[in-house]
Design a protein around this motif. Structure first.
Motif, mmCIF file in Angstrom:
data_model
loop_
_atom_site.group_PDB
_atom_site.id
_atom_site.type_symbol
_atom_site.label_atom_id
_atom_site.label_comp_id
_atom_site.label_asym_id
_atom_site.label_seq_id
_atom_site.Cartn_x
_atom_site.Cartn_y
_atom_site.Cartn_z
ATOM 1 N N UNK A 14 1.242 7.649 -10.956
ATOM 2 C CA UNK A 14 1.597 9.035 -10.651
ATOM 3 C C UNK A 14 2.252 9.146 -9.276
ATOM 4 N N UNK A 15 1.727 8.388 -8.324
ATOM 5 C CA UNK A 15 2.311 8.410 -6.975
ATOM 6 C C UNK A 15 3.722 7.830 -7.004
ATOM 7 N N UNK A 16 3.908 6.741 -7.744
ATOM 8 C CA UNK A 16 5.232 6.133 -7.857
ATOM 9 C C UNK A 16 6.209 7.074 -8.560
ATOM 10 N N UNK A 17 5.705 7.836 -9.505
ATOM 11 C CA UNK A 17 6.554 8.779 -10.225
ATOM 12 C C UNK A 17 7.106 9.848 -9.277
ATOM 13 N N UNK A 30 5.497 -2.085 -6.141
ATOM 14 C CA UNK A 30 5.659 -1.072 -7.186
ATOM 15 C C UNK A 30 5.960 -1.740 -8.523
ATOM 16 N N UNK A 31 6.807 -2.744 -8.500
ATOM 17 C CA UNK A 31 7.167 -3.442 -9.735
ATOM 18 C C UNK A 31 5.944 -4.088 -10.379
ATOM 19 N N UNK A 32 5.079 -4.685 -9.582
ATOM 20 C CA UNK A 32 3.877 -5.327 -10.117
ATOM 21 C C UNK A 32 2.968 -4.296 -10.784
ATOM 22 N N UNK A 33 2.823 -3.118 -10.165
ATOM 23 C CA UNK A 33 1.979 -2.065 -10.738
ATOM 24 C C UNK A 33 2.553 -1.560 -12.055
#
Length: 278
Positions: A14-17, A30-33
Motif C-alpha cells: 500500500x505504501x509503494x502504491x 521495492x522490487x523484492x517486496x
C-alpha cells in the motif's frame, strides 16, 4: 457478524502504491517486496478475489491487484525463448506447474495460479488469474488477468474470460465451481457465472447484461448466470425514439438440481431444441 477481510500480502504494498509514479527497476527493495507478493499469487497463497460463502459476496483483495500493477513498474524488459519462439516482456512465463497438464501451445504467465489437476490445451492464462483443480481450459480459450475460475469448470474452445485488473477495487470475472461455458462464449466486465451454471455456445455475459427467466419472464440480477441453470444469449426488443431495436440479454432456459452431474449429451439435446449448441 463476519470478520473483515485482511489481505495476506504485506502492508508495504500500500505504501509503494502511494508513490508508484516514483518507482523504477532500480528500486531493489521495492522490487523484492512486489515480486514476493506476486509470487504468493502464483503459488495460490493469496488471490485477487474469492466468494465469501457466508455473505455470497465477491471479496476483492486490492493489495493483490496493486502488486500486479506495481510489478509493471519495477521489472525490466527481458528476452525469453521457448524453442524457436522469442519473447520480450516484463512478466516471465509461469514455471510452477505442479500437477498441471500443460500441452504444447498453452501459455500461462507468472502470477497466475493453476491448481493441481488443471488441464491447459493451447490457450492463454494471464497474470493474477486463479484456476481451480479439475478445470479444463480448452483450445484457444483465454483466462484474463485476475479472472477467478473455480474447480471442475469446463471452458470450451475459444471461450473468452475477461479479467478486470483496473481499477484495483473492481470485481473481476468470477466463474464458480462446476460451471460449463460453451464454445466461443464471452464473459467480461466482472460478470459472474454461479456454481453449476451451463452456458450455450456463443453466450455473451457482461456486468450490465439483463437476465430473464424463460419460464416466468421474471428479470433476475444483471450480469449473473444463476446457479445450476442452463443459459443462452437471446434478444429483447426495446423502443427508442428512432425505432424498436433488439438488444442482447441472457435467457435462463432451465433450472437444474443443485449438484446435478453435467451430462454433455443431455445438455446438447436441450440446447439444440432451442437452436443452440454447447
Amino acid at each position: 457478524m463476519t470478520t473483515p477481510f485482511t489481505s495476506p500480502l504485506p502492508e508495504a504494498i500500500d505504501e509503494l502504491w502511494q508513490r508508484r509514479t516514483e518507482l523504477t527497476p532500480q528500486d531493489a527493495e521495492a522490487r523484492a517486496t512486489i515480486v514476493g507478493a506476486v509470487d504468493e499469487l502464483d503459488a495460490g497463497k493469496a488471490r485477487v478475489a474469492f466468494v465469501d460463502r457466508a455473505t455470497d459476496e465477491v471479496i476483492v483483495d486490492e493489495r493483490a491487484k496493486r502488486s500486479i500493477l506495481l510489478s509493471f513498474r519495477v521489472l525490466d524488459m527481458a528476452e525469453a525463448q521457448v524453442g524457436d519462439f522469442h519473447y520480450h516482456d516484463r512478466i516471465p512465463l509461469k514455471t510452477r506447474m505442479d500437477g498441471v497438464r500443460a500441452v504444447p501451445g498453452s501459455i500461462a504467465r507468472w502470477g497466475a495460479h493453476l491448481a493441481p489437476g488443471v488441464v491447459l490445451m493451447p490457450s492463454f492464462t494471464n497474470i493474477g488469474a486463479y484456476v481451480g483443480s479439475g478445470t479444463m481450459v480448452d483450445t484457444w480459450a483465454t483466462v484474463g488477468s485476475c479472472a477467478q475460475v473455480g474447480e471442475n469448470v469446463h471452458l470450451s474452445g475459444g471461450v473468452g474470460i475477461g479479467g478486470v485488473l483496473e481499477p484495483p477495487q473492481a470485481s473481476p470475472v468470477v466463474i464458480e465451481d462446476e460451471a460449463f461455458l460453451g464454445s466461443r462464449s464471452m464473459v467480461v466486465e466482472g460478470a459472474r457465472v454461479r456454481e453449476g451454471a451451463k452456458l450455450g455456445a456463443a453466450t455473451i455475459l457482461t456486468s450490465s447484461t439483463r437476465v430473464f427467466d424463460a419460464e416466468t419472464g421474471d428479470e433476475l440480477p444483471r450480469g449473473e448466470a444463476p446457479a445450476w441453470s442452463v443459459c443462452v444469449t437471446a434478444n429483447r426488443v426495446k423502443s427508442f425514439p428512432g425505432g424498436d431495436f433488439s438488444l442482447p440479454c441472457l435467457l435462463v432456459l432451465k433450472r437444474l438440481e443443485a449438484g446435478q452431474e453435467h451430462d454433455k449429451l443431455a445438455l446438447n439435446e436441450l440446447l439444440r431444441e432451442h437452436g443452440v449448441n454447447a
